[in-house]
Structure formats: structure tokens, C-alpha cells
Design an enzyme around this catalytic site. Structure first.
Site, PDB file in Angstrom:
ATOM      1  N   PRO A  40       0.844  -1.202   0.000  1.00 55.84           N
ATOM      2  CA  PRO A  40       0.000   0.000   0.000  1.00 55.84           C
ATOM      3  C   PRO A  40       0.876   1.248   0.000  1.00 55.84           C
ATOM      4  O   PRO A  40       1.972   1.249   0.577  1.00 55.84           O
ATOM      5  CB  PRO A  40      -0.779  -0.108   1.321  1.00 55.84           C
ATOM      6  CG  PRO A  40      -0.625  -1.514   1.766  1.00 55.84           C
ATOM      7  CD  PRO A  40       0.683  -1.996   1.224  1.00 55.84           C
ATOM      8  N   LYS A  41       0.391   2.302  -0.644  1.00 57.95           N
ATOM      9  CA  LYS A  41       1.085   3.595  -0.576  1.00 57.95           C
ATOM     10  C   LYS A  41       0.405   4.430   0.503  1.00 57.95           C
ATOM     11  O   LYS A  41      -0.712   4.902   0.326  1.00 57.95           O
ATOM     12  CB  LYS A  41       1.049   4.315  -1.925  1.00 57.95           C
ATOM     13  CG  LYS A  41       1.924   5.562  -1.933  1.00 57.95           C
ATOM     14  CD  LYS A  41       1.946   6.217  -3.297  1.00 57.95           C
ATOM     15  CE  LYS A  41       2.973   7.336  -3.339  1.00 57.95           C
ATOM     16  NZ  LYS A  41       2.764   8.348  -2.282  1.00 57.95           N
ATOM     17  N   TRP A  42       1.085   4.577   1.618  1.00 52.59           N
ATOM     18  CA  TRP A  42       0.508   5.249   2.774  1.00 52.59           C
ATOM     19  C   TRP A  42       0.412   6.752   2.555  1.00 52.59           C
ATOM     20  O   TRP A  42       1.301   7.349   1.960  1.00 52.59           O
ATOM     21  CB  TRP A  42       1.351   4.946   4.014  1.00 52.59           C
ATOM     22  CG  TRP A  42       1.410   3.490   4.309  1.00 52.59           C
ATOM     23  CD1 TRP A  42       2.352   2.592   3.882  1.00 52.59           C
ATOM     24  CD2 TRP A  42       0.448   2.741   5.046  1.00 52.59           C
ATOM     25  NE1 TRP A  42       2.051   1.335   4.312  1.00 52.59           N
ATOM     26  CE2 TRP A  42       0.882   1.391   5.037  1.00 52.59           C
ATOM     27  CE3 TRP A  42      -0.733   3.055   5.708  1.00 52.59           C
ATOM     28  CZ2 TRP A  42       0.173   0.382   5.674  1.00 52.59           C
ATOM     29  CZ3 TRP A  42      -1.434   2.054   6.346  1.00 52.59           C
ATOM     30  CH2 TRP A  42      -0.985   0.737   6.329  1.00 52.59           C
TER      31      TRP A  42
END
Length: 347
Positions: A40-42
């Protein structure tokens, strides 16, 4: 190997920690071939957490100290051995989703405000890569080996970002990114070392959404030579109209835009919009427009009461009434039973 050669040219924090952090190239689709890991790209602040001189420090990608703004993260110093450093993201989750607005509230000069917010809405540090550990230069190892070491951090009390080699799992994150507050999905090449400051070993995909907005104004190009930007609005429940962002007008569409918009200029209105012009040295002249036109625009994220970035004009919506363009376009009711950010760490 070319990548290794490039990584050796990077700068170093304290002479030992590779810096700046590895970056990602924006692409339209996630790579599907073997040899990729997805994460995931936080949506928070990138941070390198390190303990080299016997004291915990947290650095932004621009080498600015961040720990004073997030004092609740200081206990992580008890988990980080001397001569160790991690790459990760500082995030705040509220009501099951990441809250970037709450993150920005923390960048405040008043220490009393920082202490209060750190207790009310504490941040977390999510680790996703290892640069050094107990004096060993882990960043030189291929991602496969570094990931095994990162996953072992959970036993030591760290929060670790999930990762998968399944493209279906990664697409599932993209489908839920808006509900969870994620900023997209990243893909990292397996078998290569950490590449500080490089975009060669990592790509990112940001899912875009579309919304129908009312045209509430324009910005002129030059001395009213052409329309540079459409200003967009959405209606509140009380009937008021909020400014939510802008859409640049491409040169090839300026004639069509002018034909539709110029007859609706409202020269009697003194309404102005607070968004600054980021691209020039001065402000572009504005003009209000009677709210009679609807456009569909593509956007990536909403921050506070605005689109975080400029939007892309997709088409005119002659079939839609302006009054039907409401905040529900951007903030549909959230299903209270839907899984939240915590579900990313399950299993």
C-alpha cells in the site's frame, strides 16, 4: 550492476545511512510480471527513523527533523538498536481511514498544541524497509532478504506495512484506497538493493476518481487573453456553494470553453477564491461565473475542503443540474461495517 553503482553515489546521514529515501516513478498500471512486490502507498509523511548517535531521530525526505512534531513516537527508540535505521511512513488513522489533514495539523510551532494533539490523535510509524540494523548495512541486500528482516520487526513491537506478490491483492488495495485513505499502491523490484534517491526500482499507481462540479469562476491568462483555469464548486446541504479546486484549460479546448463560459461571466460579483497561483510569480486575475455549467473532472485526492492537486477536465455534463453537484460527490456516506485501515495489518 548499474543499480548498485548508482546507489554508491548517494549521500549519507551521519556518514553511514544512505539518503535521500528511495523514490517511486508514477505509472498508469501496476506491473504484472514476476519479480515484483506490492505494498500500500501510505498517505502520511515519509520518515527515516534512525538511532546512530545514541539518540532517536526521525527525518523527512528533505532531511528535516520531524520527531518534535510526533513525540508519541519516541518510545520506538527503545526498540531500535544503536546504529540502526528504518524507512517508513508516519500516519494517523481516524474512523478506520488515514487522515492526512490531521497530519498537517501536527506541523505547528506551539509545543503545547503538539502535546495535546499527540494525546488526542496519536500517530503511528509504519516501517516498510530496513536501511541498517545493529551496524549492518542492510540496504545493500536485495529486497527479498530485506523484506524478511522487516517482517521480523513485528516480533519486536514495530508496526510493519503489509506486502504481497499477488497482483490481485494489490488491485484489491487500489479498489479500496479511497475508503481507507491510502494514496495508491507501490510495486518494488525483487532482487535489487535499496536505491537511495533513485526511481529505478519502484513504481507507484494512484487511482483516479471523477466528480461532477459546478463552474463558479475562471482565471484569466495574461491580460484577459484567454481562460487559463476553471474554478469549481460543490453545494452544501444548506444550499451554499463551496469552492473546491480548479481545472486547467488546455489550449485545444479554449475556444469551446470560452464559448460556453464567457456569456455567464458575472462581473457584478465580488467573490474571489483563496487558492494561490502555484505556477507564476503573481496572481492571475479572477472572474466569477454564474453557476449554470457542470463539468466532470478527474482527481486523485481530497484534502480538507479542496482537491489536493489540480483536476483534469473530462467533459461537459449538460444532462446534470448544478444543484445536484453536492459534497456527496466527494464524501459519500461510509459503510460503518466496512473494514478499516486495521484490516491491512490482519494476518
Amino acid at each position: 550492476m548499474e543499480n548498485v553503482a548508482k546507489s554508491s553515489k548517494t549521500e549519507y546521514l551521519h556518514g553511514v545511512i544512505p539518503f535521500p529515501p528511495m523514490e517511486a516513478e508514477l505509472v498508469r498500471e501496476l506491473p504484472e510480471a514476476d519479480g515484483w512486490q506490492y505494498e500500500p502507498k501510505w498517505d502520511g509523511f515519509r520518515g527515516v527513523l534512525e538511532n546512530v548517535g545514541g539518540e532517536l531521530a526521525l527525518w523527512s525526505r528533505n532531511e528535516r527533523p520531524l520527531l518534535r512534531y510526533f513525540p508519541e513516537l519516541r518510545p520506538l527508540g527503545d526498540l531500535l538498536p544503536p546504529s540502526s535505521a528504518l524507512d517508513g511512513e508516519i500516519v494517523i488513522a481516524r474512523d478506520g481511514a488515514l487522515d492526512f489533514d490531521a497530519m498537517q495539523m501536527r506541523l505547528h510551532p506551539a509545543e503545547s498544541r503538539i502535546r495535546r494533539l499527540s494525546a488526542e490523535i496519536p500517530a503511528e510509524y509504519v516501517a516498510f524497509d530496513m536501511l541498517m540494523w545493529d551496524g549492518e548495512p542492510e540496504w545493500k541486500l536485495p529486497l527479498d532478504e530485506r523484506r524478511a528482516r522487516v517482517e521480523a520487526l513485528t516480533a519486536g513491537g514495530f508496526r510493519v506495512s503489509p506486502a504481497t506478490r499477488s497482483i490481485d491483492d494489490a488491485r484489491g488495495w487500489l479498489e479500496r484506497f479511497e475508503a481507507l485513505g491510502l494514496d495508491g499502491v507501490v510495486a518494488k523490484r525483487l532482487g535489487v538493493p535499496y536505491l537511495p534517491g533513485s526511481r529505478e526500482g519502484m513504481v507507484k499507481v494512484k487511482e483516479h476518481k471523477s466528480a461532477d462540479c459546478v463552474v463558479v469562476g475562471i482565471r484569466w491568462k495574461g491580460e484577459r487573453a484567454a481562460i487559463a483555469t476553471l474554478l469549481l464548486g460543490l453545494y452544501r446541504d444548506d444550499g451554499g456553494l463551496d469552492y473546491v479546486g480548479s481545472a486547467a484549460v488546455a489550449a485545444k479546448t479554449r475556444d469551446d470553453v470560452a464559448k460556453r463560459v464567457l456569456p455567464l461571466l458575472d462581473e457584478t460579483s465580488d467573490r474571489r477564491f483563496s487558492e494561490p497561483n502555484r505556477w507564476g510569480t503573481g496572481e492571475l486575475e479572477e472572474a466569477a461565473v454564474k453557476p449554470e455549467l457542470v463539468v466532470e473532472v478527474r482527481y486523485d485526492k481530497v484534502q480538507g475542503s479542496r482537491f489536493r492537486h489540480g483536476t483534469k477536465l473530462l467533459r461537459w455534463r449538460e444532462d446534470k443540474e448544478p444543484k445536484d453537484c453536492t459534497w456527496r460527490e466527494l464524501r459519500p456516506p461510509r459503510d460503518p461495517n466496512a473494514p478499516g485501515v486495521e484490516s491491512l495489518f490482519a494476518g
